[in-house]
Write a protein that holds these residues in place. Structure first.
Motif, PDB file in Angstrom:
ATOM      1  N   ARG A 136       0.826  -1.213   0.000  1.00 43.75           N
ATOM      2  CA  ARG A 136       0.000   0.000   0.000  1.00 43.75           C
ATOM      3  C   ARG A 136       0.861   1.264   0.000  1.00 43.75           C
ATOM      4  O   ARG A 136       0.638   2.192  -0.787  1.00 43.75           O
ATOM      5  N   GLU A 137       1.872   1.268   0.857  1.00 34.81           N
ATOM      6  CA  GLU A 137       2.716   2.466   0.953  1.00 34.81           C
ATOM      7  C   GLU A 137       3.495   2.698  -0.348  1.00 34.81           C
ATOM      8  O   GLU A 137       3.623   3.824  -0.824  1.00 34.81           O
ATOM      9  N   MET A 138       3.980   1.612  -0.937  1.00 34.15           N
ATOM     10  CA  MET A 138       4.741   1.761  -2.195  1.00 34.15           C
ATOM     11  C   MET A 138       3.836   2.319  -3.293  1.00 34.15           C
ATOM     12  O   MET A 138       4.251   3.139  -4.101  1.00 34.15           O
ATOM     13  N   ASP A 139       2.571   1.875  -3.308  1.00 30.18           N
ATOM     14  CA  ASP A 139       1.613   2.389  -4.298  1.00 30.18           C
ATOM     15  C   ASP A 139       1.352   3.870  -4.057  1.00 30.18           C
ATOM     16  O   ASP A 139       1.370   4.682  -4.978  1.00 30.18           O
ATOM     17  N   GLU A 140       1.138   4.235  -2.794  1.00 24.70           N
ATOM     18  CA  GLU A 140       0.780   5.624  -2.499  1.00 24.70           C
ATOM     19  C   GLU A 140       1.947   6.577  -2.706  1.00 24.70           C
ATOM     20  O   GLU A 140       1.748   7.711  -3.139  1.00 24.70           O
ATOM     21  N   THR A 141       3.160   6.097  -2.424  1.00 21.43           N
ATOM     22  CA  THR A 141       4.324   6.975  -2.604  1.00 21.43           C
ATOM     23  C   THR A 141       4.899   6.847  -4.021  1.00 21.43           C
ATOM     24  O   THR A 141       5.834   7.548  -4.382  1.00 21.43           O
ATOM     25  N   GLU A 142       4.352   5.908  -4.785  1.00 20.68           N
ATOM     26  CA  GLU A 142       4.802   5.667  -6.168  1.00 20.68           C
ATOM     27  C   GLU A 142       6.311   5.409  -6.212  1.00 20.68           C
ATOM     28  O   GLU A 142       7.023   5.901  -7.090  1.00 20.68           O
ATOM     29  N   THR A 143       6.780   4.651  -5.232  1.00 20.03           N
ATOM     30  CA  THR A 143       8.216   4.373  -5.123  1.00 20.03           C
ATOM     31  C   THR A 143       8.432   2.930  -4.737  1.00 20.03           C
ATOM     32  O   THR A 143       7.831   2.443  -3.769  1.00 20.03           O
ATOM     33  N   TYR A 144       9.304   2.252  -5.447  1.00 16.74           N
ATOM     34  CA  TYR A 144       9.605   0.868  -5.104  1.00 16.74           C
ATOM     35  C   TYR A 144      10.706   0.825  -4.051  1.00 16.74           C
ATOM     36  O   TYR A 144      11.658   1.615  -4.116  1.00 16.74           O
ATOM     37  N   SER A 145      10.575  -0.097  -3.103  1.00 18.42           N
ATOM     38  CA  SER A 145      11.570  -0.208  -2.022  1.00 18.42           C
ATOM     39  C   SER A 145      12.833  -0.916  -2.533  1.00 18.42           C
ATOM     40  O   SER A 145      12.780  -2.082  -2.919  1.00 18.42           O
ATOM     41  N   MET A 146      13.961  -0.204  -2.503  1.00 20.00           N
ATOM     42  CA  MET A 146      15.215  -0.818  -2.941  1.00 20.00           C
ATOM     43  C   MET A 146      15.666  -1.889  -1.944  1.00 20.00           C
ATOM     44  O   MET A 146      16.325  -2.852  -2.313  1.00 20.00           O
ATOM     45  N   GLU A 147      15.257  -1.701  -0.696  1.00 22.33           N
ATOM     46  CA  GLU A 147      15.586  -2.707   0.318  1.00 22.33           C
ATOM     47  C   GLU A 147      14.898  -4.039  -0.009  1.00 22.33           C
ATOM     48  O   GLU A 147      15.488  -5.114   0.124  1.00 22.33           O
ATOM     49  N   LEU A 148      13.654  -3.934  -0.491  1.00 17.53           N
ATOM     50  CA  LEU A 148      12.913  -5.142  -0.868  1.00 17.53           C
ATOM     51  C   LEU A 148      13.581  -5.818  -2.071  1.00 17.53           C
ATOM     52  O   LEU A 148      13.689  -7.046  -2.129  1.00 17.53           O
ATOM     53  N   ILE A 149      14.041  -5.018  -3.019  1.00 14.46           N
ATOM     54  CA  ILE A 149      14.738  -5.606  -4.175  1.00 14.46           C
ATOM     55  C   ILE A 149      15.961  -6.386  -3.691  1.00 14.46           C
ATOM     56  O   ILE A 149      16.200  -7.513  -4.119  1.00 14.46           O
ATOM     57  N   LYS A 150      16.702  -5.795  -2.796  1.00 16.51           N
ATOM     58  CA  LYS A 150      17.916  -6.485  -2.278  1.00 16.51           C
ATOM     59  C   LYS A 150      17.531  -7.805  -1.608  1.00 16.51           C
ATOM     60  O   LYS A 150      18.192  -8.820  -1.799  1.00 16.51           O
ATOM     61  N   LYS A 151      16.442  -7.788  -0.836  1.00 16.02           N
ATOM     62  CA  LYS A 151      16.008  -9.032  -0.168  1.00 16.02           C
ATOM     63  C   LYS A 151      15.639 -10.093  -1.207  1.00 16.02           C
ATOM     64  O   LYS A 151      15.975 -11.260  -1.062  1.00 16.02           O
ATOM     65  N   MET A 152      14.931  -9.656  -2.264  1.00 16.05           N
ATOM     66  CA  MET A 152      14.505 -10.623  -3.286  1.00 16.05           C
ATOM     67  C   MET A 152      15.710 -11.156  -4.059  1.00 16.05           C
ATOM     68  O   MET A 152      15.761 -12.328  -4.417  1.00 16.05           O
ATOM     69  N   GLN A 153      16.684 -10.278  -4.285  1.00 12.93           N
ATOM     70  CA  GLN A 153      17.906 -10.740  -4.980  1.00 12.93           C
ATOM     71  C   GLN A 153      18.612 -11.784  -4.126  1.00 12.93           C
ATOM     72  O   GLN A 153      19.087 -12.790  -4.625  1.00 12.93           O
ATOM     73  N   LYS A 154      18.676 -11.509  -2.831  1.00  7.42           N
ATOM     74  CA  LYS A 154      19.352 -12.421  -1.909  1.00  7.42           C
ATOM     75  C   LYS A 154      18.667 -13.794  -1.891  1.00  7.42           C
ATOM     76  O   LYS A 154      19.320 -14.828  -1.780  1.00  7.42           O
ATOM     77  N   CYS A 155      17.346 -13.775  -2.037  1.00  6.93           N
ATOM     78  CA  CYS A 155      16.585 -15.038  -2.042  1.00  6.93           C
ATOM     79  C   CYS A 155      16.637 -15.733  -3.404  1.00  6.93           C
ATOM     80  O   CYS A 155      16.055 -16.807  -3.570  1.00  6.93           O
ATOM     81  N   GLY A 156      17.265 -15.106  -4.382  1.00  7.62           N
ATOM     82  CA  GLY A 156      17.394 -15.746  -5.701  1.00  7.62           C
ATOM     83  C   GLY A 156      16.211 -15.513  -6.625  1.00  7.62           C
ATOM     84  O   GLY A 156      16.089 -16.158  -7.665  1.00  7.62           O
ATOM     85  N   PHE A 157      15.306 -14.580  -6.279  1.00 10.99           N
ATOM     86  CA  PHE A 157      14.101 -14.389  -7.096  1.00 10.99           C
ATOM     87  C   PHE A 157      14.373 -13.665  -8.418  1.00 10.99           C
ATOM     88  O   PHE A 157      13.479 -13.525  -9.240  1.00 10.99           O
ATOM     89  N   PHE A 158      15.598 -13.160  -8.594  1.00 14.22           N
ATOM     90  CA  PHE A 158      15.897 -12.444  -9.846  1.00 14.22           C
ATOM     91  C   PHE A 158      16.645 -13.321 -10.859  1.00 14.22           C
ATOM     92  O   PHE A 158      17.107 -12.822 -11.876  1.00 14.22           O
ATOM     93  N   GLY A 159      16.718 -14.627 -10.543  1.00 10.45           N
ATOM     94  CA  GLY A 159      17.417 -15.495 -11.510  1.00 10.45           C
ATOM     95  C   GLY A 159      16.830 -16.889 -11.566  1.00 10.45           C
ATOM     96  O   GLY A 159      17.508 -17.834 -11.958  1.00 10.45           O
ATOM     97  N   ILE A 160      15.551 -17.015 -11.204  1.00 12.19           N
ATOM     98  CA  ILE A 160      14.934 -18.345 -11.023  1.00 12.19           C
ATOM     99  C   ILE A 160      15.165 -19.319 -12.189  1.00 12.19           C
ATOM    100  O   ILE A 160      15.671 -20.410 -11.984  1.00 12.19           O
ATOM    101  N   PRO A 161      14.831 -18.944 -13.463  1.00  9.02           N
ATOM    102  CA  PRO A 161      14.916 -19.980 -14.503  1.00  9.02           C
ATOM    103  C   PRO A 161      16.287 -20.076 -15.179  1.00  9.02           C
ATOM    104  O   PRO A 161      16.402 -20.711 -16.229  1.00  9.02           O
ATOM    105  N   TYR A 162      17.293 -19.443 -14.612  1.00  2.74           N
ATOM    106  CA  TYR A 162      18.602 -19.433 -15.295  1.00  2.74           C
ATOM    107  C   TYR A 162      19.586 -20.397 -14.655  1.00  2.74           C
ATOM    108  O   TYR A 162      19.519 -20.670 -13.454  1.00  2.74           O
ATOM    109  N   SER A 163      20.497 -20.865 -15.501  1.00  6.05           N
ATOM    110  CA  SER A 163      21.429 -21.923 -15.109  1.00  6.05           C
ATOM    111  C   SER A 163      22.288 -21.537 -13.900  1.00  6.05           C
ATOM    112  O   SER A 163      22.739 -20.394 -13.788  1.00  6.05           O
TER     113      SER A 163
END
Ligand SMILES: Cc1cc2nc3c(=O)[nH]c(=O)nc-3n(C[C@H](O)[C@H](O)[C@H](O)COP(=O)(O)OP(=O)(O)OC[C@H]3O[C@@H](n4cnc5c(N)ncnc54)[C@H](O)[C@@H]3O)c2cc1C
Length: 380
Positions: free
Chosen positions: A29-56
């Motif tokens: 909700r806050e990201m929608d209202e502020t029209e800003t994506y959380s860079m901290e969330l991106i880092k967490k998702m990268q750490k969990c491997g969500f930015f490379g799922i189907p790649y070797s």
């Protein structure tokens, strides 16, 4: 034929769901209202491997498949469609171009940091005068010794506000039509690239989406993907795959809205009973869940076809066409099930209804999907 997910995928789905519910949902909700994506969330998702799922794993990716990727897309989009598109553009548009068309050297240099969680990618095809007709590119890339000089402007490039790596399409031969378009991997820090502020939008407002001006941008010739003139094929191939992700995003938005509506109708009382007790409510929910399940199966079918290296272009277009309509129908119906509270910003279904609209537009409009599907049917 088996319509059930394999055990490995059920475990992955559970992992994606837990992350989405605990890490993404509270910020949506806050990201929608502020029209800003959380860079901290991106880092967490990268750490969990969500930015490379189907790649070797050879390149630092997750070593999973397209089916696993669409499960992630659905779970993230259930709670926040902006998260869905952020992952999708990076994975299915940017990384796929390098994975499918890059040399070994390009993969080591550019794909690895994208899929191992260090960098974010974007895909710059659309221009002010080249939307549905992407062949109308006006950006040029002129060869000058061992590099190209790129000039032009792109619009609606998702992730461009924070991306490290761009895939840029430009004309290397103005007279050759689609065969004059080439694709380049461009470092975002290259002098001459100016990214605008976020374009104000109706939905997926947290996602980064900007205009990109390219002025005398010098790109090493070794950053060109394949030969000169192969860029249009690269773009169309990436979009075919991307449409499976948008199908999954649509299913996620729809299921997320319906889950919210089911919880609400059990609580909300009118005429002395929970509104869930009215047959109209139950029948509406039954209809909506049936549509969502049909869309989900179409998405899985297209994902499995891509995983099996079969021709999946029409299947991807069909799943996007259908699932995006379902997302719009379901979110509109869910706002109705909430009554006035659905229209208020107190509940997430109004955001989900706004977010659903874009699924009928980007990565090819519904009309373009119909062109792809009818084209594959060779109707004369
Ligand atoms: C939020 C957002 C994110 C995006 N992200 C990206 C991105 O990351 N990278 C990128 O390159 N692009 C991106 N896009 C661009 C997107 O893919 C285009 O907006 C889309 O392809 C449609 O192009 P257009 O907007 O120019 O519409 P137009 O092509 O002008 O279409 C307008 C209308 O005319 C219809 N139409 C056009 N031609 C025909 C035809 N021959 N027959 C029937 N109907 C037709 C269309 O279906 C549509 O209804 C994004 C757009 C948005 C809004």
């Amino acid at each position: 034929m088996d319509f059930k997910l394999p055990k490995t995928h059920i475990l992955l789905q559970d992992l994606y769901r837990k992350f989405a519910q605990t890490e993404v949902k509270p910020l949506a909700r806050e990201m929608d209202e502020t029209e800003t994506y959380s860079m901290e969330l991106i880092k967490k998702m990268q750490k969990c491997g969500f930015f490379g799922i189907p790649y070797s794993k050879k390149y630092g990716g997750g070593g999973a498949d397209v089916l696993a990727y669409v499960l992630c897309m659905e779970e993230m989009s259930k709670v926040d469609a902006s998260t869905g598109i952020t992952i999708s553009v990076h994975t299915s548009l940017c990384c796929s171009c390098i994975n499918e068309y890059g040399t070994e050297e390009q993969k080591q240099k550019f794909l690895r940091p994208l899929v191992d969680g260090h960098k974010v990618g974007c895909f710059s095809l659309t221009e002010p005068n080249a939307g549905s007709d992407a062949s109308g590119q006006q950006t040029t890339a002129v060869r000058d010794g061992d590099h190209y000089v790129i000039n032009g402007s792109k619009v609606f490039t998702t992730n461009s506000g924070f991306a490290d790596t761009f895939i840029v399409f430009a004309l290397t031969d103005k007279a050759a039509g689609t065969e004059g378009i080439s694709a380049f991997i461009v470092d975002a820090k290259t002098p001459g690239i100016t990214v605008s502020a976020n374009i104000p939008r109706m939905g997926i407002r947290a996602a980064s989406n900007c205009e990109v001006a390219l002025q005398n941008v010098c790109v090493p010739a070794e950053n060109r993907l394949r030969k000169e003139g192969e860029g249009f094929e690269i773009a169309m191939n990436a979009l075919d795959g991307g449409r499976i992700g948008i199908g999954a995003q649509s299913v996620g938005i729809a299921q997320g809205a319906l889950d919210e509506a089911i919880a609400y109708v059990k609580e909300r009382k009118q005429f002395g009973r929970p509104i869930a007790a009215f047959q109209n409510t139950k029948f509406k929910i039954a209809e909506l869940q049936t549509k969502i399940d049909a869309a989900r199966l179409m998405v899985w079918r297209a994902a499995l076809a891509k995983d099996a290296h079969e021709d999946y272009s029409a299947l991807a277009a069909m799943c996007k066409l259908f699932a995006s309509e379902v997302a719009n129908d379901v979110t509109r119906a869910c706002v109705q099930l909430f009554g006035g509270y659905g229209f208020s910003r107190e509940y997430p279904v109004e955001r989900m209804m706004r977010d659903a609209k874009i699924t009928e537009i980007y990565e090819g409009t519904s009309e373009v999907m119909k062109m792809v599907i009818s084209g594959s049917m060779k109707i004369r």
